[in-house]
Design an enzyme around this catalytic site. Structure first.
Site, mmCIF file in Angstrom:
data_model
loop_
_atom_site.group_PDB
_atom_site.id
_atom_site.type_symbol
_atom_site.label_atom_id
_atom_site.label_comp_id
_atom_site.label_asym_id
_atom_site.label_seq_id
_atom_site.Cartn_x
_atom_site.Cartn_y
_atom_site.Cartn_z
ATOM 1 N N LYS A 185 0.851 -1.197 0.000
ATOM 2 C CA LYS A 185 0.000 0.000 0.000
ATOM 3 C C LYS A 185 0.886 1.246 0.000
ATOM 4 O O LYS A 185 1.514 1.581 1.006
ATOM 5 C CB LYS A 185 -0.918 0.033 1.227
ATOM 6 N N GLU A 261 10.922 1.210 9.490
ATOM 7 C CA GLU A 261 11.836 2.280 9.066
ATOM 8 C C GLU A 261 11.112 3.574 9.361
ATOM 9 O O GLU A 261 10.241 3.997 8.596
ATOM 10 C CB GLU A 261 12.135 2.153 7.561
ATOM 11 N N CYS A 295 14.007 10.964 5.606
ATOM 12 C CA CYS A 295 14.236 10.533 6.987
ATOM 13 C C CYS A 295 15.708 10.737 7.350
ATOM 14 O O CYS A 295 16.051 10.895 8.507
ATOM 15 C CB CYS A 295 13.844 9.074 7.144
ATOM 16 N N GLU A 392 11.191 16.420 13.796
ATOM 17 C CA GLU A 392 11.633 16.182 12.418
ATOM 18 C C GLU A 392 11.059 17.307 11.537
ATOM 19 O O GLU A 392 9.844 17.473 11.458
ATOM 20 C CB GLU A 392 11.094 14.817 11.977
#
Ligand code: NAP
Length: 488
Positions: A185, A261, A295, A392
């Site tokens: 997905k 991850e 990331c 982040e």
């Protein structure tokens, strides 16, 4: 197959349905979801919006194809991957244009991702043939021990929008190499690259039902029943730590094998002996690759106080010279953010830092007009506890702060719940290894701003997740160990 060259033909060339059991089909009830170009905010096309029943049909197909896939000789699995690799490389320009249209980054960067994505298929085409077991005597010398490795079984893959193809091939490549089947997905913002990939892998000769792709507006409600379904044996997720935690909880019900991850908050450390120009070059890659929406993106710059001003000025000069615009246009080096929410989050972090005394060396604002553009921004004198350091950023913003000793730099670098990657710039080898040993991350870039590489084990520690993608380690995520005690 005809090569699509225009924007419209690149979009038209992609199947828009669900890929289930080796055929393309509409969603039950005919629902669709809109895919937008983030540089204009306009609709590019629509793709199928899967229902829970569609997702279950995809898992049924994966489950039914399991035995055939596991029995496929490793050489054949490797050759399927190799054929898919060849087609991706051949069509890299067209696929790059498609990726830029749905994700926004400049076409040259999209092409780099397409080739990086293809590298995982190439790497694992070889690894398929190197799955080994072993045979040994037990420790008393009285029995023989046979250890064999088998595919883990049907997998679920959930991938993010920031690297729409590479985050897929890092899972699909090793899964096919290991003999697993899967339901994938992709993120709803960027389904087209994954649909194009599924079409390529299918034509490379994968058994029907081994790879299934469902696109959906409501990812949580469509995927949760599959995660809780006893036929599923493995979940591999790339995305935010917040969603990862929810999925780990859901995976507990069937005690799934899980790879995660997740998010990052990468420190970029520049010591006083570093080659400053090389550090700025590395910073541009570590910060601005993917427009900061990675990331692995350098989230905070910790620079020795003796060189911090010079570093920040040089970085601001380079960042300020970037050309912001639609990724399809010649000369553009920074595209839009993925959507207005993401741009709003970036603006909020910058505004908070500035309100607390940070100095704006370049950028600092949204770009007016259509699309979700934000200026490349360098902030100096940022307080250590500003949100731009602790969260982040996922955008083109480089906050700089100072340190005065190695211990202070290490402590600051580790002061985060994340542990994906860190960057270290120093010419002193002893210092380099002392710092490397002390950093709590799964990866380190030493005097380089890029760690991604299909032949290396990519992954994090702490709340950046667990499991590794790429390298010799990547296939382990898709293999079970079976030990046979032999009485001969
Ligand atoms: P996200 O919001 O966590 O979404 C990632 C994927 O999960 C998307 O496909 C999303 O689908 C799906 N999803 C969201 N909620 C879900 C739920 N309740 N159940 C099942 N699936 C769900 O992350 P993102 O904003 O797309 O990506 C950015 C994040 O990914 C950043 O934190 C970044 O650091 C991380 N990332 C990590 C790595 C790594 O290798 N460590 C690599 C790339 C990105 P929809 O979008 O359709 O809702």
């Amino acid at each position: 197959m005809a090569v699509a060259t225009t924007e419209q033909s690149a979009v038209d060339a992609v199947p828009k349905g669900l890929f289930i059991g080796g055929s393309w089909r509409d969603a039950t009830g005919g629902g669709t979801l809109s895919v937008e170009d983030p540089s204009t905010g306009t609709e590019l096309t629509q793709v199928a919006d899967a229902t829970v029943d569609d997702a279950k049909a995809a898992l049924t197909a994966a489950s039914e194809a399991g035995a055939e896939m596991a029995a496929l000789p490793s050489r054949e699995r490797g050759e399927i991957l190799r054929r898919a690799y060849d087609e991706i490389v051949e069509r890299a320009d067209e696929l790059a244009l498609l990726m830029t249209l749905e994700m926004g980054k400049p076409v040259a960067e999209s092409k780099a991702e397409i080739l990086y994505a293809a590298d995982f298929l190439h790497w694992f085409s070889g690894e398929a043939m190197r799955i080994t077991g072993d045979f040994r005597m037990n420790e008393k010398g009285t029995a023989r021990v046979l250890v064999q490795r088998q595919p883990v079984g049907p997998c679920l893959f959930i991938t993010p929008w920031n690297f729409p193809m590479a985050m897929g091939t890092r899972k699909i490549g090793p899964a096919i190499a290991a003999g697993c089947t899967m339901v994938v997905k992709p993120a709803k913002q960027t389904p087209l690259s994954m649909l194009a990939l599924a079409d390529i892998v299918d034509r490379a000769g994968l058994p029907k039902g081994a790879l299934n792709v469902v696109t959906a507006k409501s990812s949580g409600s469509v995927m949760e029943p599959l995660i809780r379904d006893p036929r599923t044996r493995k979940l591999s997720f790339t995305g935010s730590t917040e969603v990862g935690k929810v999925l780990i909880e859901q995976s507990a019900e069937q005690v799934l094998r899980v790879s995660m991850e997740l998010g990052g908050n990468a420190p970029f450390l520049v010591f006083e002996d570093a080659d400053l120009d090389a550090a700025v070059e590395g910073a541009m890659i570590a910060k601005m690759r993917n427009g900061g929406e990675a990331c692995t993106s350098a989230n905070r710059f910790h620079v020795h106080e003796s060189v911090a001003d010079a570093f920040a000025e040089k970085l601001a000069e380079k960042m300020g010279a970037m050309q912001v615009g639609r990724g399809t246009e010649e000369g553009v080096t920074l595209g839009p953010l993925i959507d207005d929410d993401q741009r709003g989050k970036v603006a909020e972090l910058v505004d908070e830092a500035v309100s607390r005394g940070a100095k704006v060396l370049c950028g600092g604002s949204r770009v007016d007009g259509a699309g979700y553009f934000y200026e490349p921004t360098v902030l100096a004198g940022v307080p250590g506890d500003a949100r731009v350091f602790t969260e982040e950023i996922f955008g083109p913003v480089a906050p700089v702060t100072t340190f005065s000793s190695d211990d202070e730099a290490i402590a600051a670098a580790n002061r985060t719940e994340y542990g994906l990657v860190a960057y270290v710039y120093t010419r002193d080898v002893k210092r380099a290894f002392r710092v490397i040993d002390a950093l709590e991350t799964g990866m380190i870039g030493l005097n380089q701003g890029l760690v991604s590489n299909a032949g290396a084990p990519f992954g994090g520690v702490k709340q950046s997740g667990f499991g590794r993608e790429g390298g010799f380690e990547g296939i382990d995520e898709y293999l079970e160990t079976k030990y046979v005690a032999m009485a001969l």
